[in-house]
Enzyme design. Structure first.
Site, PDB file in Angstrom:
ATOM      1  CG  HIS A   1      -2.101  -0.999   0.850  1.00  0.00           C
ATOM      2  ND1 HIS A   1      -2.092  -2.280   1.318  1.00  0.00           N
ATOM      3  CD2 HIS A   1      -3.180  -0.878   0.048  1.00  0.00           C
ATOM      4  CE1 HIS A   1      -3.148  -2.919   0.835  1.00  0.00           C
ATOM      5  NE2 HIS A   1      -3.826  -2.087   0.069  1.00  0.00           N
TER       6      HIS A   1
ATOM      7  NE  ARG B   1      -6.131   0.636  -2.748  1.00  0.00           N
ATOM      8  CZ  ARG B   1      -5.665   0.617  -3.997  1.00  0.00           C
ATOM      9  NH1 ARG B   1      -5.549   1.748  -4.678  1.00  0.00           N
ATOM     10  NH2 ARG B   1      -5.316  -0.515  -4.576  1.00  0.00           N
TER      11      ARG B   1
ATOM     12  CD  GLU C   1      -9.711  -7.520  -2.527  1.00  0.00           C
ATOM     13  OE1 GLU C   1      -8.650  -6.978  -2.855  1.00  0.00           O
ATOM     14  OE2 GLU C   1     -10.505  -7.013  -1.710  1.00  0.00           O
TER      15      GLU C   1
ATOM     16  CG  ASP D   1      -5.498  -8.339  -1.450  1.00  0.00           C
ATOM     17  OD1 ASP D   1      -4.567  -8.767  -0.760  1.00  0.00           O
ATOM     18  OD2 ASP D   1      -6.044  -7.238  -1.247  1.00  0.00           O
TER      19      ASP D   1
ATOM     20  NE  ARG E   1      -1.197  -5.775  -1.662  1.00  0.00           N
ATOM     21  CZ  ARG E   1      -2.367  -5.191  -1.858  1.00  0.00           C
ATOM     22  NH1 ARG E   1      -3.482  -5.835  -1.547  1.00  0.00           N
ATOM     23  NH2 ARG E   1      -2.457  -3.995  -2.355  1.00  0.00           N
TER      24      ARG E   1
ATOM     25  CB  CYS F   1      -9.928  -1.474  -9.123  1.00  0.00           C
ATOM     26  SG  CYS F   1     -10.277  -2.643  -7.799  1.00  0.00           S
TER      27      CYS F   1
HETATM   28  C1  PEP Z   1      -6.392  -5.238  -4.911  1.00  0.00           C
HETATM   29  O1  PEP Z   1      -6.188  -6.056  -4.008  1.00  0.00           O
HETATM   30  O2  PEP Z   1      -6.062  -5.420  -6.096  1.00  0.00           O
HETATM   31  C2  PEP Z   1      -7.022  -3.949  -4.595  1.00  0.00           C
HETATM   32  C3  PEP Z   1      -7.341  -3.098  -5.542  1.00  0.00           C
HETATM   33  O3  PEP Z   1      -7.232  -3.670  -3.270  1.00  0.00           O
HETATM   34  P1  PEP Z   1      -6.054  -3.146  -2.311  1.00  0.00           P
HETATM   35  O4  PEP Z   1      -4.828  -2.940  -3.162  1.00  0.00           O
HETATM   36  O5  PEP Z   1      -6.506  -1.893  -1.679  1.00  0.00           O
HETATM   37  O6  PEP Z   1      -5.912  -4.288  -1.350  1.00  0.00           O
HETATM   38 MG    MG Z   2      -7.198  -5.809  -2.102  1.00  0.00          MG
END
Ligand code: PEP
Ligand code: MG
Length: 825
Positions: A444, A549, A684, A708, A718, A755
């Site tokens: 993130h 988000r 996800e 995810d 990740r 996304c």
């Molecule tokens: C994802 O997991 O691809 C997503 C868009 O959500 P985040 O990155 O906020 O976990």
């Molecule tokens: Mg996610």
């Protein structure tokens, strides 16, 4: 002076004789004696003192002002007054042919002299002097738009070319600049002086940097091309002598270039590419600081002791991820359960009823004092570890891993496993780029850096030592990192920066809808984490917000934001996208997004733990307060609600029920709000992808979270620096799940978008479109790259490569299908 006859003359007015003469010498380097230049500088005997004198200026003007006129350049303050007085002292006919200009004396004199030598008129020479700072400002990123001279010149050039194209002779040649200094002032001046000898309109264009065309008659315009070594220039001539002129100028450019020496590319090291862009500048370390510890007492010592135990667990997690793979981790973990610290702090809480942070800080200080007095230097140095552990616990108790940057100019920041809250606090104005010694591309923190447009690389521990290095350079698209880059590398990085600036689409240049060659439309939506990136995304032409988000709004809050406060902040974001669709995701906390006010339990595998919708359903009051805030702020807007981390159908029905309750509660109090709202799910978790056909009965739309989805499909964390290559969304396993969701969505007539970061990855987005995705949501800074990656392709082409990508063994091979399709021939 004879060669100067018929040309505009120049007068240099300065308080300093030395400055004026040096400026004249510089200008003559470009033009020789072709232009009459006179200095009127200094005061007193022989001009030895600082000052200006109107009589001397008048005499200088009379010396150089022929029928073509004269331009006067001045330095500061009193020089202007003296020059104005001089105009009153001279013959009015000469005064009428004299222009005073506010152009900078050094750059202006050089540019004006070259223009005058090329036969420029009085107006042209004056304009050239006045605009002489433009290219410099543009190169340094200070200009708001390309130098006005260059723009004007470009327009004029385009007009000239258009006007002469019909029937006139035209010639074009392309050549690469081999001079290490690029097309710098002297070769440019020679080019201009040579160009005037021909009856032809000549323009130059920097094909590499996409700048120009500009006329080959202005030094400023040529400088605005930012032509560096290796750039390809297009030289074009029209008119009676076009062919001869182009040949002569091409020969001149090639003659000017020293023989090409074989050059090795500048030595760089490779980290993980995280956020595109090129940064170069002083290097500073991100210093983590901790909040002030208050000396307050508590009513319930037992509860306070429990709070301390939870904080110790959180600190263990925090240090575990920050120090993973280092040999100090064990020592830190041992300190966290050392009875000399923990028991001491707990007995203080019980004895003195002091708060947990204060108690632990006292225990840490006492332990540190013991280490400080030891004889062995190695053991003495362990005092730092004790403080490190103390800080982690205090941070866990009081919230916010507040990290500070030392004061100073904008810099490249080196961080140690940058957290989302730290990334959120970095100001793009102060941070040129980020080198994270740990971390990965879909953490993130990385997502926030991309939203903020801060170039970044991660996983650079082996490349960037703990200390040392004064300057750093990085290319966030390739992952290259340079410590203390040499001049050659510096020039290369500046060239990359200029090329990036030149390729950026101006705001308003896009409407967010791309047309493939076959006519199919692909929509670019934006991922947004706050009001400022919402505004940037709207300006960049996003069709809508594809992912808001919401957890990012409260990353460093220690107290829970109230419903009104949430609604206010959401309303500010919605206002930026008034009239456009907005997808608001309910809180996706947990995993690597720990919100301090939630006081989450420690978990062995946080990304598989109580996060996303699981956490929201475990805390219904929190969820319903957020849903009410979304509905209230959404009044008058086209909002849709998105549920994160769905793994079962029951979760979807539970959130839908909560949404109904939120609506009923608002209706009962008469509060105006948006209703009904479409409700979709993030796909996800592999179970959601595989069950998409069933979930389509409850979900109004699907949004695929490839970050995810990749992590869970490949069992590769990740943010893990060593699993970056494995956690690649181009892996056929992930692509197959995307296909499953697209098919389920289409069958049930449910829109499907992506996304996750893959949507903004130019190596993956074409594969997603080939699988049938027509809505890509990404950080707005990725729009250009995705647009370029899709340019010229038809859906049939993309479907073919996507089909191939589904059938290969790994992500690298899947990416190669697209890369191969783009190669010419
Ligand atoms: C994802 O997991 O691809 C997503 C868009 O959500 P985040 O990155 O906020 O976990
Ligand atoms: Mg996610």
């Amino acid at each position: 002076m004879s060669g100067a006859a018929g040309r505009v003359g120049l007068v240099l007015v300065s308080h300093s004789r030395v400055l004026a003469e040096a400026t004249e010498a510089l200008a003559r380097q470009m033009t020789g004696e072709a232009v009459a230049i006179a200095c009127a500088a200094g005061a007193g005997d022989g001009g030895a003192e600082l000052g200006t004198d109107a009589t001397a200026i008048a005499a200088a003007i009379e010396r150089v002002c022929g029928p073509a006129g004269a331009v006067v350049l001045m330095d500061i303050g009193g020089a202007i007054l003296s020059a104005e007085m001089a105009l009153e002292l001279i013959d009015p006919a000469i005064a009428a042919r004299t222009r005073l200009t506010g152009g900078p004396i050094v750059e202006g004199a050089v540019a004006a002299a070259v223009r005058a030598a090329a036969g420029g008129t009085l107006d042209q020479v004056t304009a050239e002097a006045r605009q002489a700072l433009g290219p410099k400002a543009e190169q340094l990123g200070e200009a708001e738009r390309p130098a006005s001279a260059a723009v004007a010149a470009t327009d004029a050039a385009a007009a000239a070319v258009a006007a002469t194209d019909a029937g006139a002779l035209a010639a074009t040649v392309e050549l690469a600049i081999a001079d290490p200094g690029g097309l710098h002032a002297r070769p440019a001046a020679r080019l201009i002086t040579r160009a005037v000898a021909f009856d032809a309109a000549l323009t130059l264009e920097n094909v590499t940097a996409a700048r120009g065309p500009v006329p080959a008659s202005s030094l400023i315009a040529l400088a605005s091309l930012g032509a560096r070594r290796g750039d390809v220039l297009r030289l074009r001539g029209t008119g009676r002598q076009a062919v001869e002129a182009v040949e002569a100028l091409a020969a001149l450019l090639q003659r000017d270039a020293p023989p090409a020496a074989p050059t090795a590319p500048p030595a760089s090291c490779h980290a993980i590419p995280v956020a595109p862009g090129v940064a170069l500048g002083p290097m500073v370390r991100l210093v983590r600081s901790i909040p002030e510890v208050p000396e307050t007492t508590v009513d319930d010592p037992a509860a306070e002791a429990e709070r301390l135990r939870r904080a110790l667990d959180l600190a263990a997690q925090d240090l575990g991820s920050a120090l993973r793979g280092t040999d100090i981790l064990d020592a830190h973990q041992a300190l966290l359960c050392d009875p000399a610290l923990v028991d001491e702090a707990i007995s203080r809480i019980e004895r003195e009823r002091c708060n947990a942070a204060w108690a632990f800080r006292q225990a840490i200080d006492a332990a540190a004092a013991i280490y400080r007095q030891l004889d062995d230097p190695y053991l003495r140095a362990r005092e730092a570890d004790v403080h490190d552990v103390g800080d982690a616990v205090v941070r866990a108790l009081l919230g916010g891993a507040a990290a500070v940057l030392p004061d100073g100019p904008p810099a490249v920041v080196v961080a140690e496993d940058l957290t989302p809250s730290e990334a959120a606090r970095l100001e793009p104005g102060r941070v040129l780029g980020v080198i994270d010694r740990r971390g990965g591309p879909t953490s993130h923190a990385a997502i926030l850096l991309r939203s903020a447009g801060i170039p970044a690389v991660a996983g650079a521990a082996a490349l960037v030592p703990d200390a040392g290095g004064a300057r750093a350079g990085l290319d966030g698209a390739t992952g290259e990192v340079w410590l203390d880059p040499d001049p050659e590398t510096t020039i290369e990085l500046q060239r990359r920066q200029a090329a990036l600036r030149a390729s950026r689409r101006p705001p308003g240049a896009r409407d967010g809808r791309l047309r493939l060659a076959c006519g199919r439309e692909v929509e670019l939506w934006a991922n947004v984490a706050g009001p400022s990136d919402a505004r940037v995304a709207r300006e960049a032409g996003a069709v809508g917000i594809g992912l808001l988000r919401t957890e990012m709004l409260f990353l460093d809050r220690v107290d829970e934001p109230g419903e009104d406060e949430q609604a206010e902040l959401l309303a500010e974001i919605f206002a930026a996208f008034a009239g456009a669709p907005i997808v608001v995701r309910t809180l996706d906390a947990g995993g690597d997004k720990a919100l301090p006010y939630l006081d989450l339990d420690a978990e062995a595998n946080p990304s598989l733990g109580v996060r996303g919708v699981r956490l929201s359903l475990a805390r219904p009051a929190l969820l319903e307060a957020q849903l009410r805030a979304i509905l209230v702020a959404g009044r008058g807007h086209d909002i849709r609600v998105l549920i994160p981390m769905v793994s079962t159908a029951a979760e979807v029905s539970a959130v839908r029920a909560a949404l109904e309750r939120a609506h009923e509660a608002l209706a009962a109090t008469g509060a105006a709000h948006r209703w009904p709202v479409a409700t979709g799910i993030m796909v996800e978790v592999p179970s959601a992808a595989l069950m998409a056909e069933r979930l389509a009965r409850q979900a109004d739309f699907f949004s695929i979270g490839t970050n995810d989805l990749t992590q869970h499909t490949l069992a590769a964390e990740r943010g893990h620096p060593r699993l970056h290559a494995l956690a690649d969304p181009a892996h056929p396993a992930v692509l197959r799940l995307v296909r499953t969701v697209v098919e389920a969505g289409h069958a049930a007539k449910r829109p499907v978008s992506v996304c996750g970061e893959a949507a903004g990855d130019p190596g993956v987005a074409p594969l997603l479109v080939g699988l049938g995705i027509t809505r890509l949501s990404m950080c707005a800074s990725a729009f250009d790259a995705v647009e370029d990656a899709l340019a010229g392709a038809s859906f049939a082409d993309l479907a073919t490569i996507a089909e191939e990508a589904l059938a290969v063994d790994d992500a690298a091979a899947a990416r190669a299908t697209h890369a191969a399709a783009r190669r010419p021939g």
